[in-house]
Design a protein around this motif. Structure first.
Motif, PDB file in Angstrom:
ATOM      1  N   UNK A 102     -18.040 -20.529  -7.909  1.00 19.14           N
ATOM      2  CA  UNK A 102     -18.420 -19.237  -6.686  1.00 19.14           C
ATOM      3  C   UNK A 102     -19.312 -20.492  -5.555  1.00 19.14           C
ATOM      4  N   UNK A 103     -18.730 -20.540  -4.109  1.00 18.01           N
ATOM      5  CA  UNK A 103     -19.850 -20.710  -3.682  1.00 18.01           C
ATOM      6  C   UNK A 103     -20.848 -19.863  -2.938  1.00 18.01           C
ATOM      7  N   UNK A 104     -22.147 -20.108  -2.193  1.00 21.33           N
ATOM      8  CA  UNK A 104     -23.429 -20.014  -2.173  1.00 21.33           C
ATOM      9  C   UNK A 104     -23.050 -18.727  -1.480  1.00 21.33           C
ATOM     10  N   UNK A 105     -22.690 -19.180  -0.652  1.00 21.97           N
ATOM     11  CA  UNK A 105     -21.846 -17.610   0.763  1.00 21.97           C
ATOM     12  C   UNK A 105     -20.295 -17.863   1.047  1.00 21.97           C
ATOM     13  N   UNK A 135     -29.963 -16.254 -17.239  1.00 24.93           N
ATOM     14  CA  UNK A 135     -29.711 -16.457 -15.730  1.00 24.93           C
ATOM     15  C   UNK A 135     -29.866 -15.626 -14.918  1.00 24.93           C
ATOM     16  N   UNK A 136     -30.148 -16.067 -13.524  1.00 29.45           N
ATOM     17  CA  UNK A 136     -31.128 -15.252 -12.287  1.00 29.45           C
ATOM     18  C   UNK A 136     -30.236 -15.106 -10.858  1.00 29.45           C
ATOM     19  N   UNK A 159     -27.904 -14.080  -7.804  1.00 33.03           N
ATOM     20  CA  UNK A 159     -28.716 -14.263  -5.696  1.00 33.03           C
ATOM     21  C   UNK A 159     -28.166 -12.564  -5.588  1.00 33.03           C
ATOM     22  N   UNK A 175     -30.984 -12.999   0.427  1.00 36.42           N
ATOM     23  CA  UNK A 175     -30.908 -12.700  -0.875  1.00 36.42           C
ATOM     24  C   UNK A 175     -31.486 -12.677  -1.617  1.00 36.42           C
ATOM     25  N   UNK A 176     -31.415 -12.027  -2.259  1.00 39.43           N
ATOM     26  CA  UNK A 176     -32.798 -12.327  -3.746  1.00 39.43           C
ATOM     27  C   UNK A 176     -32.512 -12.166  -5.090  1.00 39.43           C
ATOM     28  N   UNK A 177     -32.679 -12.700  -5.761  1.00 42.08           N
ATOM     29  CA  UNK A 177     -32.568 -13.496  -7.179  1.00 42.08           C
ATOM     30  C   UNK A 177     -32.952 -12.003  -7.633  1.00 42.08           C
ATOM     31  N   UNK A 232     -34.498 -11.363 -10.376  1.00 40.78           N
ATOM     32  CA  UNK A 232     -35.926 -11.542 -11.234  1.00 40.78           C
ATOM     33  C   UNK A 232     -36.912 -11.638  -9.886  1.00 40.78           C
ATOM     34  N   UNK A 233     -37.137 -11.589  -8.831  1.00 42.61           N
ATOM     35  CA  UNK A 233     -37.816 -10.629  -8.225  1.00 42.61           C
ATOM     36  C   UNK A 233     -37.068  -9.885  -7.592  1.00 42.61           C
ATOM     37  N   UNK A 251     -23.562 -14.190 -12.660  1.00 42.19           N
ATOM     38  CA  UNK A 251     -24.104 -15.022 -11.113  1.00 42.19           C
ATOM     39  C   UNK A 251     -23.878 -14.819 -10.068  1.00 42.19           C
TER      40      UNK A 251
END
Lengths: 364, 356
Positions: A130-133, A203-204, A206, A238-240, A242-243, A285
């Protein structure tokens, strides 16, 4: 489109978000009447909404639209999990056949001027390619083969069909990011409420959220302005994962991706939620969507960013983790109270007497 | 922190005098510690059992001793002003574990990258490979730019070294574009995103460049990293020129980068294509030392590295539709490729030997 005395038909009012939107729409000055449709009556206060018990899967819905002179249809009854409705077959029928019937009724009715569909960003899928956005023009990298994502893709296809056949109807599709809020029940909200949250080992993802209140405002905005098109609707940033879990103070347990399905089945047995294939991919992902078009063309900006929505969601959630944070906090306090370090290793620091334990504790 | 743990761990020996002797740090940067003589002998009324003590008073240490050890360890790690340092470090740790930090939309965590990833890679770049950087002035101090580099070394360490070198010499973060395989792998994929990487695709490249980031791309991809040692310093095909189209669309300069030295770190002399296909990776490397020496074979050979950034190739002079002109895209791609290849040859001529 904002003619005085509009009649709005809202599907899916037996569920929380549908009912909330219907009530909000009923209070809107430009709206004359709001008709809520569902197979089961909504629980709780329905305000100024008149409820009609009808199944959108059969042609009765066309009669309701014709009889009540409906000019605006808001479709909110696409469901993400089979949940209480039964199995996957029922879910698919409700989603796809229901939408087809509803759209067929809209096409037949000359009064209908506007259609607003609440879709989801799940339509983009989630994969390592996937692209980031995602922007609205992008297609999912892997076409969904089953489940919710496939339903939504099919529904959007039918909606585009209607927009083609009835160019006089303004069709708005809102692809909403995962909706969270203090009262929201959704797969992702249930997941984040688990006392011990399983994550995918290594995996983390977004994640991006939309606050419940922003969803209702966005829907009302779309109905009021009648801006046609497809729009991503999501809080900024966006937030991972984990965060997210750290902010919520959840205890976590990393589980290899292939075992997550098993964990999901166990959870389902206890009624704590489940991990559908889409959710598993999402938790591996992640996904981010571009909201430029929402801000420029639709003219809507959410009040809550992803972080703000999450903080509101977590406000009355009791933390189950955060032991390390408490240890660090007390340690910091001790350091603050300790007299300034001046005399080298000989200086008298009574407060630090039990500190040797601490750096080890801070690492967990 | 590790040193602190080390000295604490060394407390466990049974004999008191042995333990006293062991914890004196050798070559410590702090002052010499005279406190040993001052520490009172273990007092039965005033003792703390160390972790894992079995209750026997041979294991016990007094509070005073604990404190002395802690202060010594803290001084060793954080220096003389250990207290504010430690407080700052704790505040940082606390902020991290309460999730009070920000990542950008690609998942880039600047703080972790700067504090941990780059710090961990820096010794490798400076001591092991002795990376020498030339032409750093060709990297614009601000605004988007696309660094295009050759790719080699069996394991893409050259990308990591380039990230460290660019950050240390220009102060900017290099945002690498990675193959989709990277993001499929657990741990590595997550770390890549935190380190600033994103998927090498048209959309992400243009998005990053449009936001004024310094983006790094290795157009040879796996053809470059996984080529046999005999083909060293021969550039492979440069993809389909997608990176040039992205630069043309966003109007950012292309900075060619030639890396010499990475080819020799793991000389790839063989491959097991059938096994690679089975696992789903592009190649399984065989080097003179791997898998022959097992994990030892994973240590890269300490070749001397040269990084030369070439003169930027401007793309803002072309028309708006230039990216849709395949001939132009191919020409610019060839220009970049030729520049890198020629620079590689000249750098190889200047290099005294592989390891010096």
């Amino acid at each position: 489109m904002a003619s005085v005395g509009r009649v709005v038909l809202v599907t899916g009012v037996s569920r929380d978000l549908g009912l909330k939107f219907a009530r909000a729409a009923a209070e809107h000055p430009g709206v004359d009447r709001v008709i809520g449709v569902d197979v089961v009556p909504p629980r709780g206060d329905i305000g100024g909404v008149s409820f009609v018990r009808a199944d959108i899967r059969n042609p009765i819905i066309a009669k309701v639209i014709a009889k009540e002179d409906v000019d605006t249809v808001v479709h909110m009854s696409v469901i993400a999990t089979p949940g209480s409705t039964g199995g996957r077959t029922t879910m698919k029928e409700l989603n796809v056949i229901g939408t087809m019937q509803l759209l067929a009724a809209c096409q037949k009715s000359p009064q209908v001027r506007q259609l607003v569909v609440k879709s989801t960003t799940t339509v983009y899928g989630a994969s390592h390619r996937d692209p980031a956005m995602f922007t609205e023009e992008m297609e999912p990298r892997h076409a969904a083969r089953s489940g919710y994502a496939k339903d939504v893709a099919e529904i959007e296809g039918y909606v585009r069909g209607l927009a083609r056949r009835r160019p006089d109807v303004s069709v708005t599709v809102l692809r909403c990011a995962n909706v969270i809020g203090p009262e929201v029940r959704s797969p992702i909200a249930d997941y984040l409420r688990l006392p011990l949250v399983p994550t995918v080992l290594g995996f983390d993802p977004r994640l991006q959220f939309l606050h419940e209140r922003d969803l209702l405002t966005a829907m009302c905005h779309a109905v009021a302005t009648g801006q046609p098109g497809t729009f991503n609707v999501a809080g900024s940033g966006v937030l991972p994962l984990s965060q997210i879990l750290r902010r919520l103070g959840r205890a976590t347990v990393p589980i290899p991706g292939f075992a997550l399905g098993q964990v999901g089945n166990t959870l389902k047995r206890f009624g704590l939620g489940e991990f559908s294939p889409e959710l598993r991919a999402f938790l591996t992902f992640g996904r981010g969507v571009d909201t430029t078009r929402m801000r420029t063309e639709l003219g809507f900006s959410p009040v809550y960013s992803t972080v703000a929505a999450l903080d509101d969601f977590g406000a009355d959630l009791r933390p189950t983790g955060g032991r390390a944070e408490r240890v660090l906090g007390s340690l910091e306090q001790r350091l603050d109270r300790a007299p300034a370090f001046v005399g080298g290793p000989h200086s008298d620091l009574p407060d630090l007497s039990d500190l040797p334990e601490a750096p080890g504790g801070a690492r967990d | 922190m590790t040193e602190a743990t080390g000295s604490r761990r060394s407390v466990s020996p049974t004999d008191d005098s042995v333990e006293q002797a062991e914890v004196i740090p050798i070559g410590s940067r702090g002052s010499r510690h005279e406190s040993e003589g001052d520490v009172p002998p273990p007092d039965v009324d005033d003792v703390l059992p160390p972790p894992g003590a079995t209750g026997s008073d041979r294991f016990v240490l007094s509070t005073e001793q604990w404190r002395g050890l802690f202060v010594r360890a803290a001084t060793e790690v954080f220096g003389e002003a250990w207290e504010p340092q430690l407080a700052r470090f704790l505040a940082f740790l606390r902020r991290r574990i309460t999730g009070d930090y920000a990542v950008d939309e690609f998942g880039f965590d600047a703080e972790i990258t700067q504090r941990f990833f780059l710090s961990a890679l820096r010794p490798l770049a400076e001591r092991w490979f002795r990376v020498e950087v030339r032409g750093i002035e060709n990297i614009p101090t601000e605004g988007g730019a696309l660094v295009v580099s050759n790719h080699s070394g069996t394991v893409p360490i050259d990308g990591l070294m380039t990230m460290v070198s660019v950050h240390d010499h220009s102060g900017r973060f290099l945002r690498p574009l990675g193959a989709d395989l990277v993001f499929r792998l657990p741990v590595i994929g997550a770390m890549a995103r935190k380190g600033g990487a994103t998927l090498a695709c048209q959309e992400d490249a243009e998005r990053m460049l449009g936001q004024g980031e310094l983006v790094g791309v290795w157009p040879e991809g796996f053809k470059g990293v996984g080529k046999p040692f005999s083909h060293r310093y021969k550039l492979q095909r440069f993809g389909r020129g997608g990176f040039v189209a992205a630069a043309l669309r966003t109007g950012v300069p292309i900075v060619p980068l030639s890396v010499v030295g990475a080819e020799e770190i793991y000389p790839l002399v063989g491959n097991i294509p059938s096994l690679a296909r089975l696992i789903g990776v592009p190649y399984i490397p065989i080097t003179p030392f791997f898998p022959l020496l097992g994990p030892l074979g994973l240590i890269p050979l300490p070749s001397k590295w040269l990084l030369e950034f070439g003169e930027p190739i401007r793309t803002d002079e072309y028309d708006a539709g230039a990216a849709e002109d395949p001939m132009l895209v191919f020409n610019v791609t060839d220009q970049v490729r030729e520049t890198i290849q020629q620079t590689l040859y000249s750098l190889l001529m200047q290099r005294e030997s592989v390891f010096r």
